[in-house]
Each structure stands twice: as structure tokens, then as C-alpha cells.
Motif scaffolding. Structure first.
Motif, PDB file in Angstrom:
ATOM      1  N   GLY A  20       0.761  -1.325  -0.012  1.00  0.00           N
ATOM      2  CA  GLY A  20      -0.026   0.026   0.165  1.00  0.00           C
ATOM      3  C   GLY A  20       0.941   1.289  -0.088  1.00  0.00           C
ATOM      4  N   GLY A  21       0.601   2.166  -1.027  1.00  0.00           N
ATOM      5  CA  GLY A  21       1.514   3.293  -1.230  1.00  0.00           C
ATOM      6  C   GLY A  21       0.829   4.615  -0.881  1.00  0.00           C
ATOM      7  N   GLY A  22      -0.120   4.583  -0.192  1.00  0.00           N
ATOM      8  CA  GLY A  22      -0.900   5.873   0.095  1.00  0.00           C
ATOM      9  C   GLY A  22      -0.026   6.498   1.310  1.00  0.00           C
ATOM     10  N   GLY A  23      -0.472   7.575   1.766  1.00  0.00           N
ATOM     11  CA  GLY A  23       0.173   8.264   2.654  1.00  0.00           C
ATOM     12  C   GLY A  23       0.695   7.472   4.022  1.00  0.00           C
ATOM     13  N   VAL A  39      13.566  -2.343   4.145  1.00  0.00           N
ATOM     14  CA  VAL A  39      11.913  -2.153   3.671  1.00  0.00           C
ATOM     15  C   VAL A  39      11.722  -2.141   2.262  1.00  0.00           C
ATOM     16  N   THR A  40      10.716  -2.852   1.822  1.00  0.00           N
ATOM     17  CA  THR A  40      10.196  -2.791   0.437  1.00  0.00           C
ATOM     18  C   THR A  40       8.856  -2.401   0.435  1.00  0.00           C
ATOM     19  N   LEU A  41       8.427  -1.567  -0.303  1.00  0.00           N
ATOM     20  CA  LEU A  41       6.896  -1.007  -0.529  1.00  0.00           C
ATOM     21  C   LEU A  41       6.542  -1.418  -1.882  1.00  0.00           C
ATOM     22  N   VAL A  42       5.363  -2.105  -2.101  1.00  0.00           N
ATOM     23  CA  VAL A  42       4.664  -2.357  -3.367  1.00  0.00           C
ATOM     24  C   VAL A  42       3.543  -1.535  -3.279  1.00  0.00           C
ATOM     25  N   LEU A  47       1.900   5.369  -6.973  1.00  0.00           N
ATOM     26  CA  LEU A  47       1.558   5.523  -5.419  1.00  0.00           C
ATOM     27  C   LEU A  47       0.676   6.731  -5.403  1.00  0.00           C
ATOM     28  N   GLY A  48       0.057   6.581  -4.237  1.00  0.00           N
ATOM     29  CA  GLY A  48      -1.082   7.748  -3.788  1.00  0.00           C
ATOM     30  C   GLY A  48      -2.381   7.721  -4.575  1.00  0.00           C
TER      31      GLY A  48
END
Length: 418
Positions: A20-23, A39-42, A47-48
Motif C-alpha cells: 500500500g503506497g498511500g500516505g 523495507v520494500t513497499l509495493v 503511489l497515492g
């Protein structure tokens, strides 16, 4: 002869996988990366682009919740002040007015004013004449006005700056990487299958920061995350020169917020329950009612040219025991759900609820819980350190393009140099 179709995944490993790439999600990635965590973000398509980028972009002072939710109001004023310090050109410091019209309850206005003072939210009474010195187009029906430190958030810039900051501290950010499944081993979530040629990501801990979609990711993990998303409409109109957020001083209802941009205003909003945050109907009455109600306190809204209209979906968390009988009555507070304690599913945490104003606080709370799980002793520093390039609008807008952020909330601002 039988043919066996085998799927071969490329294997990536990380300590924490944030989905989850929201705020909130990107805030968690930044917070943990600053503590030295891998950390890895997907996210599934830029995003957003979910709730964050389809919000009205109000930087709450806490006054909206002051008389009904003391804890939420205090959270807002704390985070309001932090974001003003760290977020630079991601924020527009306008101030705001709460406006009582002639037919609105004077006791409600008084209760809100006293509650603001009780919660250390700066509030000042103004006469209608004083308020019109700043906003000449206020309705003639204005009876009382209260000035509070509301402001405007530009969500695309905020997410871009936070993502760049997370990456600068070592996080891997994958904006176009949808999760198709979660992997479990002996009651523990150990990673995710990720589409678009990413493959399998093994993780010591997986964070569900998918907002209104948290129930869907929870299903993949075998846990129940009880979301009750609601849709709300935002109408953007041409109007130059409004320098204050306008709020109607009444119980929260349709069409009670006007958000200023440089050459536009954003009117909001409605609250209608939806079953699916991806597939839902929209109704013209929502647009008409929002315009009508906003025009009652700000008459130019009645006939201003519309530049775009969009709907967002709120990530309301509403477990059965917290049902209140109406979408507007559901808490706007946030919750960090430890699924090991709650559901005996280890390695999986959900962060749900909340508001864009409190996204950093939500991220810190989640990061604290995860750091404790991973025996990381480094404290959060996100409240003290400015976001990446936060005072450089041109760099921020270039980052918006780089991270494929395409939210409508601030589409008129991105690329303007403002």
C-alpha cells in the motif's frame, strides 16, 4: 499425457514488506527505513492513487472533531503542527473558518469553540464583517465565525516527498507491483506473490496498509479486517483568491467544506457506504447537494465553472462491536491490528482507519509495533526531520511524475511551481 503448468518466481527478500503506497504506507516505509530496517513497499499502479490522492486535501486543525472526539482532535492539532514543520511545499498554510449560518444551532458553535480551547486548538471568534475582510464572498447569512489553523495538503507532493525520503534512507519503492497472493508457513505470513514481473518477495513481516482495501489483503492472509468504506464526492471549480478553508459549523454533513487552491476551490463531500472500493456507482444527487450546501456559506460555488469531479473512498474500520448505525458516526481514528495477538497469524500487521492529516502518526505507531517485533531499538525520527526536497516545488513535482502519482486532488497544482 498431462501437462503441469509451473510458475517460477524470482525471489526477493526484505525484512518488512509494506503493501500500500498511500500516505500511511509510504510513511511506514520512511519511518522504518530511517531506523535502519530493510523495507520494500509495493503498490498496484502508482503511489497515492487510492484514498490519499482522491481526498479533499484538508489539513485538519482538529476543530472538526473537537466536541465529539477529543482524542482525534488532539491528534490532528499535533500532526498539523508537525506537517507544517516538515512538509514545506506539500502544505499550504491558509488557516480556516468555521461558519455558523443563521439557521445553524448556536449551541453547537459554542460547544465546538469551548472544546477547541480545551484541546489546545487555537480558536478565535470573529464577527462576520471581520471574516469578510479575508473572504468577501461569504454568505450574508453568516452569523458567527471561528478562526482555526486549518490548512491544505497537496497529497501528490506529500506522497512523492515521503517516498523519496524513504528511498534515500534505503527503502525499495515499487509503484507498479500488485500483490496477487500472500504466502504462509505454519500460521505465519512469510511473503507475497507480486505481479508485473516482480515475483515472490520473502519478508520477516508484512504490513497491510491498503486502506479501504485492507479487508481484501486480510482475506489473503486468512484474517478478517472489518472495513466499511464510504464514498464521497469532490467538485473542483474555478475561483481565484480564496485564502481560507471554509467549514460549516454544524454536525458533519454533506457539502460542508470548501478547500482553496490558487485558482480553484474543492467542494466536499458526501458519505455513502459502498460494498467494493473499486466498483461502485456514483450519483448526480451527490454533486448537486454538495454544490448547493457549499453555496449556502460560499455563494460563488452555485455557478462557478467545474473543472473536474472525482470520488474518493474512505478507509473506515468498523468491527461489529463498534457499529454506530451510520457511516458518519464511524470513528475516524486509526487502529494498528497485531494479527498474531488477534488471530494467531504471525508476521502480519494491518493499519486501518485514520485521516490524511494523521498519516505520519499512524505510520509511527505501526512502525513502533513492528520494530518491537523485530527487536529494533532505534526510535522514530519522522516528526523532526524534513521530508526530501520539501521546500522545492519543482523537484517535488518531478518526483510525482517519477513515482507515477496521478491523483486528482491537486492536479491543478502539480507543475504550476506554486
Amino acid at each position: 499425457m498431462k501437462f503441469v503448468l509451473s510458475v517460477v518466481y524470482t525471489m526477493h527478500s526484505t525484512e518488512v514488506l509494506v503493501v500500500g503506497g498511500g500516505g500511511t504506507g509510504i510513511g511506514i516505509a520512511r519511518d522504518l527505513a530511517m531506523r535502519g530496517v530493510d523495507v520494500t513497499l509495493v503498490d498496484r499502479g502508482g503511489l497515492g492513487i487510492g484514498t490519499t490522492g482522491r481526498s479533499h486535501g484538508l489539513l485538519h486543525s482538529g476543530a472538526r472533531y473537537a466536541e465529539a472526539d477529543a482524542a482525534g482532535a488532539r491528534e490532528c492539532i499535533v500532526e498539523n503542527e508537525i506537517l507544517r514543520d516538515i512538509a514545506g511545499a506539500c502544505i499550504r498554510d491558509t488557516g480556516g473558518y468555521f461558519i455558523r449560518l443563521e439557521d445553524d444551532d448556536p449551541e453547537y458553535f459554542e460547544e465546538k469553540y469551548e472544546a477547541c480551547l480545551d484541546h489546545d486548538i487555537p480558536a478565535e471568534r470573529l464577527s462576520p464583517e471581520q471574516a469578510r475582510e479575508d473572504v468577501p464572498d461569504l454568505s450574508e447569512d453568516v452569523t458567527e465565525v471561528m478562526a482555526v489553523p486549518d490548512g491544505v495538503i497537496y497529497p501528490s507532493r506529500l506522497v512523492a516527498a515521503t517516498a523519496a525520503d524513504a528511498r534515500d534512507h534505503g527503502a525499495t519503492i515499487l509503484p507498479d507491483a500488485p500483490v496477487t497472493d500472500l504466502f504462509k508457513d505454519d500460521g505465519r505470513v512469510i511473503g507475497a506473490a507480486v505481479d508485473h514481473d516482480v515475483g515472490k518477495i520473502h519478508a520477516d513481516h508484512v504490513v497491510n496498509a491498503t486502506g479501504a482495501w485492507a479487508g481484501q489483503l486480510g482475506d489473503m492472509a486468512g484474517v478478517d479486517v472489518e472495513m466499511k468504506p464510504t464514498r464521497g464526492v469532490m467538485i473542483c471549480q474555478e475561483y481565484e483568491g480564496l485564502d481560507r478553508v471554509l467549514n460549516r459549523a454544524r454536525d458533519p454533513d454533506d457539502g460542508d467544506i470548501v478547500i482553496p487552491h490558487a485558482d480553484e476551490v474543492v467542494l466536499g463531500t458526501t458519505s455513502v457506504e459502498v460494498d467494493d472500493p473499486d466498483e461502485y456507482e456514483t450519483e448526480e444527487w451527490e454533486v448537486e447537494r454538495t454544490i448547493e450546501e457549499c453555496a449556502a456559506m460560499f455563494p460563488p460555488a452555485a455557478n462557478a465553472h467545474e473543472t473536474r469531479t472525482y470520488w474518493g473512498v474512505r478507509p473506515l474500520y468498523a468491527p461489529e462491536e463498534a457499529e454506530t448505525g451510520g457511516a458518519r458516526g464511524i470513528s475516524r481514528g486509526f487502529f494498528v491490528l497485531d494479527h498474531d495477538e488477534r488471530d494467531e497469524v504471525d508476521g502480519f500487521t494491518s493499519v486501518v482507519g485514520g485521516k490524511l492529516t494523521t498519516h505520519r502518526m499512524m505510520a509511527e505507531a505501526a512502525a513502533d509495533a513492528i520494530a518491537d517485533r523485530l527487536d529494533v531499538e532505534e526510535p522514530s525520527r519522522t516528526a523532526e526531520e524534513p521530508l526530501y526536497a520539501s521546500d522545492d516545488p519543482d523537484t517535488l513535482d518531478a518526483l510525482v511524475d517519477e513515482f507515477d502519482i496521478d491523483g486528482p486532488a491537486d492536479a491543478d497544482v502539480i507543475g504550476s511551481g506554486q
